[in-house]
Scaffold this active site. Structure first.
Site, PDB file in Angstrom:
ATOM      1  N   ASP A   1       2.247  -4.102  -0.977  1.00  0.00           N
ATOM      2  CA  ASP A   1       1.813  -2.879  -0.301  1.00  0.00           C
ATOM      3  C   ASP A   1       0.535  -2.373  -0.967  1.00  0.00           C
ATOM      4  O   ASP A   1       0.572  -1.659  -1.971  1.00  0.00           O
ATOM      5  CB  ASP A   1       2.913  -1.819  -0.356  1.00  0.00           C
ATOM      6  CG  ASP A   1       4.097  -2.163   0.533  1.00  0.00           C
ATOM      7  OD1 ASP A   1       4.347  -3.373   0.751  1.00  0.00           O
ATOM      8  OD2 ASP A   1       4.792  -1.233   0.993  1.00  0.00           O
TER       9      ASP A   1
ATOM     10  N   LYS B   1       0.818   1.039   6.999  1.00  0.00           N
ATOM     11  CA  LYS B   1       1.806   1.925   6.359  1.00  0.00           C
ATOM     12  C   LYS B   1       1.200   3.308   6.163  1.00  0.00           C
ATOM     13  O   LYS B   1       0.022   3.430   5.835  1.00  0.00           O
ATOM     14  CB  LYS B   1       2.234   1.303   5.025  1.00  0.00           C
ATOM     15  CG  LYS B   1       3.160   2.158   4.175  1.00  0.00           C
ATOM     16  CD  LYS B   1       3.550   1.405   2.895  1.00  0.00           C
ATOM     17  CE  LYS B   1       4.296   2.279   1.912  1.00  0.00           C
ATOM     18  NZ  LYS B   1       4.649   1.562   0.664  1.00  0.00           N
TER      19      LYS B   1
ATOM     20  N   LYS C   1       4.917   0.823   9.121  1.00  0.00           N
ATOM     21  CA  LYS C   1       5.920   1.314   8.171  1.00  0.00           C
ATOM     22  C   LYS C   1       5.707   2.812   7.973  1.00  0.00           C
ATOM     23  O   LYS C   1       4.612   3.251   7.625  1.00  0.00           O
ATOM     24  CB  LYS C   1       5.815   0.588   6.833  1.00  0.00           C
ATOM     25  CG  LYS C   1       6.752   1.152   5.755  1.00  0.00           C
ATOM     26  CD  LYS C   1       6.691   0.344   4.463  1.00  0.00           C
ATOM     27  CE  LYS C   1       7.499   1.008   3.354  1.00  0.00           C
ATOM     28  NZ  LYS C   1       7.490   0.226   2.094  1.00  0.00           N
TER      29      LYS C   1
END
Length: 247
Positions: A99, A173, A207
């Site tokens: 990430d 995300k 996400k």
């Protein structure tokens, strides 16, 4: 709905941030990893220096829980070399999901070449090593127009450089959960920001990270279309409880 398979159970505080010793913080991390194993969450999200520990515990438990870590966290202002070096080390230690924090301040300054090259090379490194890649855009630092632009930029880079079968492995995300906002202003995922991300990152998955603390909120996000939820309240969500977690 098996909500547990949407949950990236998350603990990203350093010992200093948690105001405890390094040893105590490691024990907190171990507890979070064990909880993810016990509850069969999708993933445990921890700092890079704890990836090897998570790998060891998960292997010893014969668990299917995957391991995620954050790269260039929480500001995203490191160089491309910084990002790739940190990601490489996590890969060596057995991580499954990378990430990365987008250099969102460079994006806001219009330094798009920096952002594009980091997204391209960071994604390439992850996919070449069969990892899931997520790009944290830090929605609380952006206005709606910037959320749209940055989500689309990441999407366009992936579409231009990678095969269609790899799209599902590259997420956009929402948040780090560490961005400082004025009191009362959300620093994580909200329904309006997630809608913007979904509309502009498709066909890449999204996400929702930060701010999802109840089963009902998690279900709402899933119904909107998110594929993963990053939360430090995974246990409470799975049990249908309300959490006072700050992420």
């Amino acid at each position: 709905m098996n909500i547990k398979q949407y949950l990236d159970s998350t603990y990203l505080k350093t010992a200093a941030q948690a105001n405890i010793t390094e040893e105590e913080n490691t024990e907190v991390v171990k507890k979070c990893i064990q909880e993810a194993i016990d509850y069969d969450f999708k993933l445990i999200m921890i700092r890079p220096d704890k990836v090897a520990l998570a790998k060891k515990m998960i292997q010893e438990s014969n668990s299917k829980v995957t391991i995620g870590t954050v790269i260039d966290f929480p500001l995203g202002d490191g160089t491309l070399d910084d990002k790739l070096r940190e990601a490489n080390e996590a890969i060596i230690n057995g991580v499954d999901d990378l990430d990365y924090v987008v250099n969102y301040e460079a994006f806001k300054r219009g330094e798009l070449d920096i952002v594009k090259e980091q997204v391209l090379q960071g994604t390439k490194l992850g996919l070449e090593n069969n990892k899931i890649v997520k790009w944290i855009i830090e929605v609380a630092a952006l206005d709606n127009h910037q959320i749209v632009q940055l989500s689309a930029l990441i999407k366009n880079i992936v579409i231009a450089n990678f095969s269609e079968k790899e799209y599902e492995k590259v997420f956009v995300k929402s948040s780090t959960g560490f961005y400082n906002t004025p009191e009362g202003v959300p620093n994580g995922a909200t329904v309006p920001t997630i809608k913007l991300m979904l509309e502009n990152s498709c066909p890449l998955p999204v996400k929702a990270a930060g701010g999802v603390r109840t089963y009902e909120e998690a279900v709402e996000m899933i119904q909107l279309g998110v594929k993963r939820i990053g939360t430090s309240a995974a246990k409470a969500i799975a049990n249908g409880e309300i959490s006072n977690s700050d992420y």
